[in-house]
Enzyme design. Structure first.
Site, mmCIF file in Angstrom:
data_model
loop_
_atom_site.group_PDB
_atom_site.id
_atom_site.type_symbol
_atom_site.label_atom_id
_atom_site.label_comp_id
_atom_site.label_asym_id
_atom_site.label_seq_id
_atom_site.Cartn_x
_atom_site.Cartn_y
_atom_site.Cartn_z
ATOM 1 N N ARG A 191 0.813 -1.216 0.000
ATOM 2 C CA ARG A 191 0.000 0.000 0.000
ATOM 3 C C ARG A 191 0.845 1.264 0.000
ATOM 4 N NH1 ARG A 191 -3.611 -0.737 5.072
ATOM 5 N NH2 ARG A 191 -4.155 1.429 4.583
ATOM 6 N N ASN A 226 -5.513 -5.781 20.006
ATOM 7 C CA ASN A 226 -4.165 -6.337 20.044
ATOM 8 C C ASN A 226 -3.199 -5.491 19.230
ATOM 9 O OD1 ASN A 226 -1.969 -8.205 20.225
ATOM 10 N ND2 ASN A 226 -2.579 -9.052 18.237
ATOM 11 N N LYS A 286 28.845 24.869 5.881
ATOM 12 C CA LYS A 286 29.014 23.424 5.880
ATOM 13 C C LYS A 286 30.405 23.068 6.380
ATOM 14 C CE LYS A 286 30.700 21.242 2.659
ATOM 15 N NZ LYS A 286 32.013 20.584 2.348
ATOM 16 N N ARG A 313 42.222 41.928 -7.913
ATOM 17 C CA ARG A 313 41.264 42.257 -8.968
ATOM 18 C C ARG A 313 41.969 43.122 -10.005
ATOM 19 N NH1 ARG A 313 38.264 45.838 -4.508
ATOM 20 N NH2 ARG A 313 39.367 47.814 -4.783
#
Length: 449
Positions: A15, A169, A333, A422
Site C-alpha cells: 500500500r 491487540n 558546511k 582584482r
C-alpha cells in the site's frame, strides 16, 4: 532479567506504492525501523534481531548503520507473524531470558511501555500489549477471563460478539525466549488467512495451564504505518508531540505548527524559534539562541546566544560558537565559526575556520572544491573579508587582515595585511554613450527587418 528483541520488518508494504522497503520510510528524519530499535534499546537488550524480507539488503544496511551489533535474518516467504518470529530462533541461540517482539512499522511505542511489559512478565508467562482505540475497526481483539488474557482472535475469525470487544491487540508480545519458540512451533495456519499468527501463542500457553496478561497503552503508541497516508499521519503525530514537549521545556515557538523537528533534535531553554524552521537530524541548539524564519538546520551545533537566519542553511559539520551571527541566504558546511564572528548575508562558508570577531562581507565564497578534493580555508580572528571575495582554498587569511571587495584570493594573506586581487579599473570617456547608440541602432534595425 536479560531481554532480547525481535523486530519484525519483513512486510513489503504494497500500500506504500514504493520500491523502498516500508520500514525504511522516514518519520522525523529517521527510518521507521530506527524508531522501533530506539524504543527497544532503552531495555538494554542482550541481542536485537531484525527479521527482514522485502528489500532485505537495504534493510540490513540501514540496521547495521544504526546498530552494528544487531543481527538481521531473512524471511523469504511471507507466511505470517509467527513464521517471521521463528526466523530469529537461530540468531538467539544461547540467549536466555525474555524476548519482546516488536514491529518495524510501529514507531511510537514508548520505552516506558516496554518496561511495564517486562515487569508484568513476573506475573504472566506471556504478556501482550493492548490498546483501546476509538474505532476498533479490523484489529484483533483481546478476549479476557477476569484479569487473565484467554486468547487473541483476529477480526477475520471473530464472532459478532467478539467484534464488540473494545480492547485490541497491538501485536507486541513479551515471553520467555525458550517458551516463545516452543509455542511458535505449535502454531498452525487453520484460519481465514491461512497464515501462522504469533497471537495464537496465547491460546497455546493457556492450554498448557500458563498465565497470560495484558499491559494497556495509549492508542497513539500503537499507530502503524501501512500507507503514505499513514506515514503522513505518523509524521504529524510526532511533530505535534515534539512541539508540545519543546514548549514545555521552555522553548519559544512563535508558530509551532510551522516548525518541524527531527527525532534527535536537542534545543536548550529560552531559545526562540521563528516560523517555518526545519530541523534535520543531528542538530543541537544551546540555550538562548535565536533561529529566525525559513532556516534549515542539519547535523550542526549552535551555541548560546547565536543568531541564525532568516533564510539560512546550516549543513552537517557547521559549528557556531557563542554570539555568532549568521544572516539571510548564508550557507555553512563543515566549518567552525568562532565567538562573535559575523556572516550576515549571501555567503557560502564550507570546509573552513572563521576566527573570533571576524566579519565576512556579503557574497563571500570559500571555493573549497577543485572537482576531486575538498580544501580548507582559514580566516583569522578579527579579519575583515570584503564583499564578493572569492577565497580559493587552500588559503589562509591572517588575524586582523583584510581583503578588498571583489577580490579573488589565491594565496595566503599575512596577519594585518590588505589583499586586493582584482583588475585595475580603467575609465574610457564617452565610450558608454557610443556603445549605447550603436546597440540602439542595431535594435531598431532588427525591428524594421
Amino acid at each position: 532479567m536479560p531481554t532480547a528483541l525481535i523486530i519484525l520488518a519483513a512486510g513489503q508494504g504494497t500500500r506504500m506504492q514504493s520500491d523502498r522497503p516500508k520500514v525504511l520510510h522516514e518519520v522525523a528524519g529517521a527510518p521507521l525501523i530506527a524508531h522501533a530499535m530506539a524504543a527497544g534499546a532503552a531495555l538494554d537488550p542482550v541481542r536485537t534481531v531484525i527479521v527482514a524480507g522485502h528489500g532485505a539488503d537495504a534493510v540490513r544496511a540501514a540496521v547495521l548503520d544504526l546498530d552494528p551489533d544487531a543481527a538481521v535474518v531473512e524471511q523469504t516467504e511471507q507466511l505470517g507473524t509467527a513464521h517471521a518470529a521463528a526466523q530469529a530462533r537461530a540468531a538467539l541461540d544461547g540467549v536466555t531470558g525474555d524476548v519482546i517482539v516488536l514491529y518495524g512499522d510501529t514507531p511510537f511505542i514508548r520505552p516506558e511501555t516496554l518496561a511495564a511489559m517486562a515487569e508484568a512478565r513476573a506475573h504472566h508467562a506471556v504478556v501482550v500489549l493492548g490498546f483501546e482505540p476509538a474505532d476498533p475497526g479490523r484489529y484483533g481483539r483481546l478476549v479476557l477471563a477476569g484479569d487473565e488474557l484467554e486468547r487473541i482472535v483476529e477480526y477475520k475469525d471473530a464472532t459478532e460478539a467478539e467484534r464488540q470487544i473494545g480492547l485490541c491487540n497491538s501485536g507486541v508480545i513479551a515471553c520467555d525466549g525458550t517458551l516463545l519458540f516452543d509455542l511458535i512451533a505449535e502454531v498452525g495456519n487453520d484460519n481465514a488467512a491461512g497464515e501462522y499468527y504469533l497471537t495464537d501463542i496465547v491460546g497455546l500457553a493457556r492450554a498448557r495451564g500458563l498465565s497470560a496478561g495484558v499491559v494497556i497503552c495509549d492508542a497513539a503508541e500503537t499507530m502503524g504505518v501501512n500507507s503514505r497516508a499513514d506515514l503522513a499521519a505518523a509524521e504529524s503525530a510526532f511533530q505535534t508531540s515534539a512541539r508540545a514537549q519543546a514548549l514545555d521545556n521552555g522553548i519559544t515557538l512563535i508558530a509551532p505548527e510551522t516548525v518541524f523537528l527531527a527525532f534527535d533534535t536537542v534545543i536548550g531553554r529560552d531559545t526562540v524559534i521563528e516560523p517555518n524552521v526545519v530541523f534535520g537530524p543531528g542538530v543541537t541548539v544551546e540555550s538562548g539562541a535565536l533561529i529566525r524564519a525559513f532556516s534549515h538546520l542539519e547535523g550542526c551545533h549552535v551555541s548560546r546566544g547565536a543568531v541564525v537566519g532568516p533564510f539560512a542553511r546550516l549543513r552537517p559539520g557547521a559549528e557556531l560558537s557563542e554570539d555568532v551571527r549568521v544572516g539571510n541566504f548564508v550557507e555553512i558546511k563543515n566549518a567552525l565559526v568562532a565567538e562573535g564572528a559575523k556572516i550576515n548575508h549571501l555567503s557560502y562558508i564550507g570546509d573552513a575556520t572563521v576566527g573570533a570577531q571576524a566579519n565576512i562581507g556579503a557574497g563571500t565564497i570559500t571555493c573549497n572544491y577543485d572537482g576531486v578534493f575538498k580544501h580548507r580555508t582559514e580566516i583569522g580572528a578579527q579579519a575583515f573579508i570584503g564583499s564578493d571575495t572569492m577565497l580559493v582554498a587552500p588559503v589562509r587569511v591572517g588575524a586582523g587582515a583584510m581583503t578588498g571587495s571583489g577580490s579573488v584570493i589565491t594565496g595566503d594573506v599575512p596577519a594585518g595585511a590588505l589583499a586586493i586581487g582584482r583588475a585595475r579599473q580603467q575609465n574610457k570617456p564617452g565610450l558608454a554613450t557610443k556603445l549605447f547608440e550603436r546597440l540602439r541602432a542595431e535594435k531598431a534595425r532588427r525591428k524594421r527587418d
